[in-house]
Design an enzyme around this catalytic site. Structure first.
Site, PDB file in Angstrom:
ATOM      1  CD  GLU A 119      10.941  42.171  45.214  1.00  0.00           C
ATOM      2  OE1 GLU A 119      11.563  43.091  45.774  1.00  0.00           O
ATOM      3  OE2 GLU A 119      11.484  41.198  44.666  1.00  0.00           O
ATOM      4  CD  GLU A 175      14.595  44.410  41.986  1.00  0.00           C
ATOM      5  OE1 GLU A 175      15.757  44.605  42.391  1.00  0.00           O
ATOM      6  OE2 GLU A 175      13.597  44.866  42.562  1.00  0.00           O
TER       7      GLU A 175
HETATM    8  C1  BGP Z   1      14.547  43.981  45.647  1.00  0.00           C
HETATM    9  C2  BGP Z   1      14.895  42.519  45.589  1.00  0.00           C
HETATM   10  C3  BGP Z   1      14.507  41.737  46.805  1.00  0.00           C
HETATM   11  C4  BGP Z   1      14.620  42.494  48.106  1.00  0.00           C
HETATM   12  C5  BGP Z   1      14.103  43.925  47.999  1.00  0.00           C
HETATM   13  C6  BGP Z   1      14.376  44.776  49.215  1.00  0.00           C
HETATM   14  O1  BGP Z   1      15.466  44.679  44.878  1.00  0.00           O
HETATM   15  O2  BGP Z   1      14.281  41.908  44.482  1.00  0.00           O
HETATM   16  O3  BGP Z   1      15.234  40.546  46.786  1.00  0.00           O
HETATM   17  O4  BGP Z   1      15.855  42.350  48.663  1.00  0.00           O
HETATM   18  O5  BGP Z   1      14.657  44.580  46.886  1.00  0.00           O
HETATM   19  O6  BGP Z   1      15.722  45.185  49.241  1.00  0.00           O
HETATM   20  P1  BGP Z   1      16.597  45.177  50.548  1.00  0.00           P
HETATM   21  O7  BGP Z   1      16.556  43.791  51.060  1.00  0.00           O
HETATM   22  O8  BGP Z   1      17.962  45.596  50.135  1.00  0.00           O
HETATM   23  O9  BGP Z   1      15.949  46.146  51.465  1.00  0.00           O
END
Ligand code: BGP
Length: 471
Positions: free
Chosen positions: A370, A165
């Protein structure tokens, strides 16, 4: 589009799950690990830090056995740069190499394909002290770190991801810890950091092809299709603006070796443009990805904005959706979409739309690294977690991904967030994503025992039937 015949998932589809080092491993200062920006930055008040996380560092064997029981064909995890090179540059920590080598072997033992992210938000703090990515030495350090990974682990890894990201680090730098407070033009500095990262990424992709000819490598941005709020042509232009700045800027450089023209026009006009030399363009052209990995959670919706607008952000001020920018776009909620308890819009059809856009633009195979639902899960007295809401969410996302296959999009893997519960980037332990419940609270670590959620058995069946049985 509807079809008379629909495609199914290929037999060798990489069904799996994702984690990242700082969110799952714990052991933040063990066996020679240095501190990363995630260890030193202030956590959101009332939420856990990342010191123990899910203790995966000590329990990875138990966790990978559970992934294997679910039927995982792939496990996407990240390497903590500070375990390998504690200060970002200089001495290599053999214990760190050993840990990841063992973890990879454990995956291979169960025929789980390791998909390795090199860098997931956890810059070595020692490099951050020297200006982080604003300092070109960080790019050099990253390239050296990549060399160490390829030389030590390259023979047993077939899929590498460069930077997780990168676009979110630039667009939400303040939240992720990439903003350099010492500079006067913060945005220009962020886009200069971005340029250095893109150059480093291209060099690392080339190095991967030179050193590990059997391996494939790709970037891993967060991509979300942008809708116009209405059929007003000016809203459509606003959506194109955000698409260019949020999504295509990053992937156009990686795949085409040039900046997206709309994004570049914006950067130049606002005084944010990085210095781009002819040699830089040669570097971009020499290092190309083999596939595109992307994280998808939701789409974005944009409305027209002019310089005179007083407000461009969402009406409730919640920055879970885009921030908005005067004269570029207004960030608005999509009236057709529901939102999660954490205010994230849910848009499975947008997942299909995003897959179609990315594939149409770049024509490279895609893996989803993801996708998932963060929720308040509850462990019952008899150690069950009835997360039907997560099953419903993933069922709809997978169904739309399957339609994208019928659309001709080449998707070769799906690794939802997250394989196991871990600490959320901004919301602590209470926001859970995993198929496996980790019994700890925000501040009470308890015994960190693992319990299978209802979604565990459901996903097991999805994988066993190659995505045929989603019910
Ligand atoms: C993405 C990241 C992850 C994870 C996910 C969920 O942006 O790559 O590391 O954190 O989001 O986000 P959050 O934990 O803020 O719900």
């Amino acid at each position: 589009m509807e079809y008379h015949n629909y495609a199914g998932f290929p037999k060798d589809f990489l069904w799996g799950g994702s984690t990242s080092a700082y969110q799952v491993e714990g052991a933040y200062n063990e066996d020679g690990k240095g501190l990363s920006v995630q260890d030193t930055k202030a956590v959101t008040p009332g939420t856990s830090d990342f010191k123990v996380a899910s203790d995966h560092y000590h329990r990875y064997k138990e966790d990978i056995a559970l992934f294997a029981e679910m039927g995982f064909k792939a496990y996407r995890f990240s390497v903590a740069w500070t375990r390998i090179i504690p200060n970002g540059v200089g001495e290599v920590n053999q214990k760190g190499i050993e840990f990841y080598s063992n973890l990879i072997d454990e995956c291979i033992k169960y025929e789980i394909e390791p998909i390795v992210t090199m860098y997931h938000f956890d810059l070595p703090d020692a490099l951050n002290q020297k200006g982080g990515w604003s300092n070109p030495e960080t790019s050099e350090a990253f390239i050296e770190y990549a060399r160490v990974l390829f030389e030590n682990l390259g023979h047993k890894v077939n899929y590498w991801l460069t930077i997780n990201e990168q676009n979110m680090m630039i667009l939400h730098g303040a939240a992720i810890g990439t903003v350099n407070e010492k500079v006067s033009n913060v945005k220009q500095d962020l886009y200069q950091q971005n340029h250095y990262m893109l150059l480093a990424q291209a060099k690392v992709m080339k190095m991967c092809h030179d050193l590990c000819p059997q391996a494939k490598i790709g970037p891993a941005p967060n991509i979300s299709e942008v809708y116009p709020e209405s059929a007003d042509p000016r809203d459509f232009i606003a959506a194109q603006n955000l698409n260019a700045i949020r999504n295509w800027l990053y992937l156009d450089v990686a795949v085409y070796g040039r900046y997206n023209p709309i994004a570049l026009a914006y950067l130049k006009d606002r005084g944010y443009a990085p210095e781009i030399t002819e040699e830089d363009l040669d570097v971009f052209k020499a290092g190309k990805p083999d596939f595109i990995a992307f994280n998808y959670y939701n789409t974005s919706t944009a409305a027209h904005s002019s310089f005179s607008d007083a407000v461009v952000g969402p009406e409730d001020g919640d920055q879970q959706i885009e921030l908005g920018e005067k004269g570029v776009y207004k960030a608005v909620y999509n009236q057709f979409l529901e939102r999660t308890n954490f205010n994230w819009e849910v848009d499975p059809v947008g997942f299909r739309a995003t897959l179609r856009s990315v594939y149409e633009r770049y024509g490279l195979p895609i893996i989803i690294t993801e996708n998932g639902l963060g929720e308040f899960d509850e462990l019952t007295a008899d150690h069950q977690v009835h997360d039907q809401y997560r099953i419903d969410y993933l069922k709809d996302e997978i169904a739309e991904m399957k339609l994208a296959l019928s659309d001709g999009v080449e998707v070769f893997g799906f690794c939802p967030w997250s394989a196991i519960d871990l600490v959320s980037t901004h919301s602590g332990v209470k926001k859970r994503y995993g198929f496996i419940y980790v019994d700890r609270d925000e501040f009470d670590l308890k015994e960190l025992k693992r319990y299978k959620k209802d979604s565990f058995a459901w996903y097991q069946q999805v994988i066993a039937t190659d995505g045929e049985n989603l019910s």
